[in-house]
Structures are given as C-alpha cells and as structure tokens.
Write a protein that holds these residues in place. Structure first.
Motif, PDB file in Angstrom:
ATOM      1  N   ILE A 145      -2.727   9.249   5.157  1.00 49.33           N
ATOM      2  CA  ILE A 145      -2.603  10.113   3.983  1.00 49.33           C
ATOM      3  C   ILE A 145      -2.912  11.528   4.450  1.00 49.33           C
ATOM      4  CG2 ILE A 145      -3.516  10.616   1.691  1.00 49.33           C
ATOM      5  CD1 ILE A 145      -4.338   7.577   1.595  1.00 49.33           C
ATOM      6  N   LEU A 146      -1.928  12.410   4.234  1.00 47.09           N
ATOM      7  CA  LEU A 146      -2.050  13.809   4.647  1.00 47.09           C
ATOM      8  C   LEU A 146      -1.883  14.706   3.435  1.00 47.09           C
ATOM      9  CD1 LEU A 146       0.334  12.734   7.247  1.00 47.09           C
ATOM     10  CD2 LEU A 146      -1.349  14.327   8.069  1.00 47.09           C
ATOM     11  N   PRO A 147      -2.364  15.948   3.523  1.00 44.60           N
ATOM     12  CA  PRO A 147      -2.026  16.887   2.465  1.00 44.60           C
ATOM     13  C   PRO A 147      -0.508  16.947   2.330  1.00 44.60           C
ATOM     14  CG  PRO A 147      -3.647  17.839   3.946  1.00 44.60           C
ATOM     15  CD  PRO A 147      -3.176  16.562   4.577  1.00 44.60           C
ATOM     16  N   LYS A 148      -0.006  17.152   1.133  1.00 46.15           N
ATOM     17  CA  LYS A 148       1.441  17.145   0.878  1.00 46.15           C
ATOM     18  C   LYS A 148       2.154  18.103   1.814  1.00 46.15           C
ATOM     19  CE  LYS A 148       5.165  15.912  -1.233  1.00 46.15           C
ATOM     20  NZ  LYS A 148       5.704  14.600  -0.917  1.00 46.15           N
ATOM     21  N   ARG A 149       3.223  17.601   2.415  1.00 46.86           N
ATOM     22  CA  ARG A 149       4.022  18.391   3.347  1.00 46.86           C
ATOM     23  C   ARG A 149       5.485  18.044   3.137  1.00 46.86           C
ATOM     24  NH1 ARG A 149       3.179  17.661   9.790  1.00 46.86           N
ATOM     25  NH2 ARG A 149       5.356  17.889  10.287  1.00 46.86           N
ATOM     26  N   GLN A 150       6.323  19.023   3.129  1.00 46.23           N
ATOM     27  CA  GLN A 150       7.760  18.830   2.961  1.00 46.23           C
ATOM     28  C   GLN A 150       8.358  18.393   4.293  1.00 46.23           C
ATOM     29  OE1 GLN A 150       8.473  18.950  -0.285  1.00 46.23           O
ATOM     30  NE2 GLN A 150      10.530  18.419   0.338  1.00 46.23           N
ATOM     31  N   ALA A 151       9.182  17.364   4.273  1.00 44.15           N
ATOM     32  CA  ALA A 151       9.866  16.919   5.492  1.00 44.15           C
ATOM     33  C   ALA A 151      10.937  17.937   5.882  1.00 44.15           C
ATOM     34  CB  ALA A 151      10.499  15.557   5.267  1.00 44.15           C
ATOM     35  N   ASP A 152      11.046  18.208   7.176  1.00 39.45           N
ATOM     36  CA  ASP A 152      12.109  19.049   7.722  1.00 39.45           C
ATOM     37  C   ASP A 152      13.062  18.103   8.429  1.00 39.45           C
ATOM     38  OD1 ASP A 152      13.805  20.704   9.114  1.00 39.45           O
ATOM     39  OD2 ASP A 152      12.222  21.932  10.005  1.00 39.45           O
ATOM     40  N   TRP A 153      14.165  17.742   7.764  1.00 40.46           N
ATOM     41  CA  TRP A 153      15.077  16.719   8.264  1.00 40.46           C
ATOM     42  C   TRP A 153      15.843  17.171   9.497  1.00 40.46           C
ATOM     43  CZ3 TRP A 153      13.157  12.624   6.452  1.00 40.46           C
ATOM     44  CH2 TRP A 153      12.681  12.545   5.139  1.00 40.46           C
ATOM     45  N   LEU A 154      15.848  18.466   9.811  1.00 38.28           N
ATOM     46  CA  LEU A 154      16.561  18.969  10.985  1.00 38.28           C
ATOM     47  C   LEU A 154      15.670  19.064  12.217  1.00 38.28           C
ATOM     48  CD1 LEU A 154      18.724  21.757   9.314  1.00 38.28           C
ATOM     49  CD2 LEU A 154      19.409  19.438   9.975  1.00 38.28           C
ATOM     50  N   SER A 155      14.363  19.016  12.017  1.00 36.30           N
ATOM     51  CA  SER A 155      13.426  19.131  13.125  1.00 36.30           C
ATOM     52  C   SER A 155      12.342  18.074  12.929  1.00 36.30           C
ATOM     53  CB  SER A 155      12.808  20.533  13.138  1.00 36.30           C
ATOM     54  OG  SER A 155      11.817  20.620  14.123  1.00 36.30           O
ATOM     55  N   GLN A 200       1.051  14.803  -4.566  1.00 32.36           N
ATOM     56  CA  GLN A 200      -0.217  15.367  -4.105  1.00 32.36           C
ATOM     57  C   GLN A 200      -0.430  15.179  -2.599  1.00 32.36           C
ATOM     58  OE1 GLN A 200      -3.419  13.760  -6.404  1.00 32.36           O
ATOM     59  NE2 GLN A 200      -4.965  15.066  -5.482  1.00 32.36           N
ATOM     60  N   TYR A 201       0.053  14.047  -2.061  1.00 34.96           N
ATOM     61  CA  TYR A 201      -0.175  13.708  -0.655  1.00 34.96           C
ATOM     62  C   TYR A 201       1.105  13.205  -0.001  1.00 34.96           C
ATOM     63  CZ  TYR A 201      -5.119  13.654  -2.013  1.00 34.96           C
ATOM     64  OH  TYR A 201      -6.359  13.988  -2.485  1.00 34.96           O
ATOM     65  N   SER A 202       1.167  13.317   1.301  1.00 31.87           N
ATOM     66  CA  SER A 202       2.205  12.646   2.081  1.00 31.87           C
ATOM     67  C   SER A 202       1.614  11.317   2.533  1.00 31.87           C
ATOM     68  CB  SER A 202       2.615  13.489   3.295  1.00 31.87           C
ATOM     69  OG  SER A 202       3.308  14.646   2.877  1.00 31.87           O
ATOM     70  N   ILE A 203       2.294  10.224   2.217  1.00 25.41           N
ATOM     71  CA  ILE A 203       1.863   8.879   2.575  1.00 25.41           C
ATOM     72  C   ILE A 203       2.837   8.393   3.641  1.00 25.41           C
ATOM     73  CG2 ILE A 203       1.331   6.563   1.725  1.00 25.41           C
ATOM     74  CD1 ILE A 203      -0.188   8.814   0.180  1.00 25.41           C
ATOM     75  N   LEU A 204       2.354   8.195   4.865  1.00 24.18           N
ATOM     76  CA  LEU A 204       3.240   7.866   5.978  1.00 24.18           C
ATOM     77  C   LEU A 204       2.789   6.581   6.663  1.00 24.18           C
ATOM     78  CD1 LEU A 204       3.434  11.461   7.457  1.00 24.18           C
ATOM     79  CD2 LEU A 204       5.040  10.387   5.882  1.00 24.18           C
ATOM     80  N   THR A 205       3.748   5.865   7.244  1.00 23.84           N
ATOM     81  CA  THR A 205       3.455   4.643   7.973  1.00 23.84           C
ATOM     82  C   THR A 205       3.743   4.831   9.457  1.00 23.84           C
ATOM     83  OG1 THR A 205       5.678   3.758   7.656  1.00 23.84           O
ATOM     84  CG2 THR A 205       4.047   3.191   5.991  1.00 23.84           C
ATOM     85  N   GLU A 206       2.897   4.220  10.285  1.00 24.92           N
ATOM     86  CA  GLU A 206       3.129   4.124  11.735  1.00 24.92           C
ATOM     87  C   GLU A 206       3.408   5.466  12.421  1.00 24.92           C
ATOM     88  OE1 GLU A 206       2.766   1.220  13.394  1.00 24.92           O
ATOM     89  OE2 GLU A 206       2.536  -0.016  11.606  1.00 24.92           O
ATOM     90  N   LEU A 207       2.699   6.519  12.041  1.00 24.62           N
ATOM     91  CA  LEU A 207       2.860   7.821  12.674  1.00 24.62           C
ATOM     92  C   LEU A 207       1.899   7.923  13.860  1.00 24.62           C
ATOM     93  CD1 LEU A 207       4.122  10.665  12.684  1.00 24.62           C
ATOM     94  CD2 LEU A 207       2.310  11.367  11.103  1.00 24.62           C
ATOM     95  N   LEU A 252       0.823  -1.208   0.000  1.00 26.86           N
ATOM     96  CA  LEU A 252       0.000   0.000   0.000  1.00 26.86           C
ATOM     97  C   LEU A 252       0.859   1.260   0.000  1.00 26.86           C
ATOM     98  CD1 LEU A 252      -2.853  -1.145   2.347  1.00 26.86           C
ATOM     99  CD2 LEU A 252      -3.173  -0.179   0.061  1.00 26.86           C
ATOM    100  N   ALA A 253       1.874   1.298   0.832  1.00 29.19           N
ATOM    101  CA  ALA A 253       2.741   2.482   0.881  1.00 29.19           C
ATOM    102  C   ALA A 253       3.401   2.718  -0.479  1.00 29.19           C
ATOM    103  CB  ALA A 253       3.793   2.329   1.975  1.00 29.19           C
ATOM    104  N   PHE A 254       3.884   1.654  -1.100  1.00 33.12           N
ATOM    105  CA  PHE A 254       4.530   1.770  -2.409  1.00 33.12           C
ATOM    106  C   PHE A 254       3.553   2.249  -3.475  1.00 33.12           C
ATOM    107  CE2 PHE A 254       5.377  -0.156  -6.558  1.00 33.12           C
ATOM    108  CZ  PHE A 254       6.592   0.448  -6.859  1.00 33.12           C
TER     109      PHE A 254
END
Length: 156
Positions: A61-71, A39-46, A28-30
C-alpha cells in the motif's frame, strides 16, 4: 542453493504459491482497491530495492500515485506505507518475520501484515516490535487507518 546458511536475495524472493495463497491475495487486493483506490495505490508483487536488499511483498500500500503507462518502473525504491505478506505453505514464519525487521521496517515501512491462511488470522507488525492479532471482526491498520472485514478476507 544456500551459501553459509544464508539465502541469496534472489532465492529469498522465490515463493511457492498455492491456491489459498492466490485466493487470499486476490481477496485482499479487491477489498482494498474497492474501498481505498482513491486514497492509496494497492499493488501486488512489486519488487523493492531497499538498503538492506531486495524484497517482493505479496501486496503493498503506497500513497496514491498515477500510473504512467508509457514509462514503467521495474524496481521501486520508495518504501510503501504497508506491506502484506501471506504465509505460503512452504514458507517459514521466522524467516518472514526476520525479513520484515531487517528489510521492511529499516526502509521506512510503517506496518506489515502477515496473513496466516490456515489459522485465518491477520497479524499487524509495528516497527517497535508490537503486534496486533485479528481473529475476527474488522482489521484496522494503526498507521493508515485502513480497515477490512476479516470474514470478507477469508470468504470461501
């Protein structure tokens, strides 16, 4: 472990996984990322903290969001558009359905998918207690328009 017949929030989220559960979560994630990553952020086990308590869906499934790798964000508070739960071998369907109606929908989740590995069925639950069962063809989420081929989800 249980108090007065109620499961504590921490214990409720302890799920026993299995090979089939992990395989379906990966599929499913793939599939979702392949088609909808722009279009969306697809995340597992959040982990989510909703007003009714904590929960950890298998996928969300969330609205698209950019990951902030420092925070990082350990526990999310904003409701996802869709949560996906894969029924585990030791998990009660009734307790899962109760959780989605007491935690997910009151928090603003638009749809919840329950994936049943043994039956190879995906059921989409809606806040108004309607359900849509998919046993073949293309699964279509009425809230997001997301589509996935059921045969690809359960591909061996």
């Amino acid at each position: 472990m249980e108090t007065s017949g109620l499961t504590t929030p921490e214990l409720e989220e302890e799920k026993i996984s299995s090979y089939n559960h992990a395989e379906l979560q990966s599929h499913l994630a793939f599939l979702l990322r392949l088609s909808y990553r722009h279009q969306y952020s697809i995340l597992t086990e959040l982990d989510f903290e909703f007003a009714a308590g904590k929960t950890r869906p298998d996928l969300c499934i969330l609205p698209k969001r950019q990951a902030d790798w420092l925070s990082d964000e350990i526990v999310a508070h904003d409701a996802p558009l869709t949560t996906i739960e894969i029924l585990s071998p030791e998990q009660s369907l009734n307790s899962l359905i109760e959780r989605i109606y007491t935690k997910h929908f009151p928090a603003g989740v638009k749809t919840v998918w329950i994936v049943s590995p043994a039956l190879q069925i995906i059921t989409i639950f809606l806040p108004d207690r309607q359900r849509i069962n998919f046993t073949e063809g293309v699964v279509t989420d009425p809230a997001t328009g997301i589509q996935v081929n059921l045969a690809e989800v359960f591909e061996g």
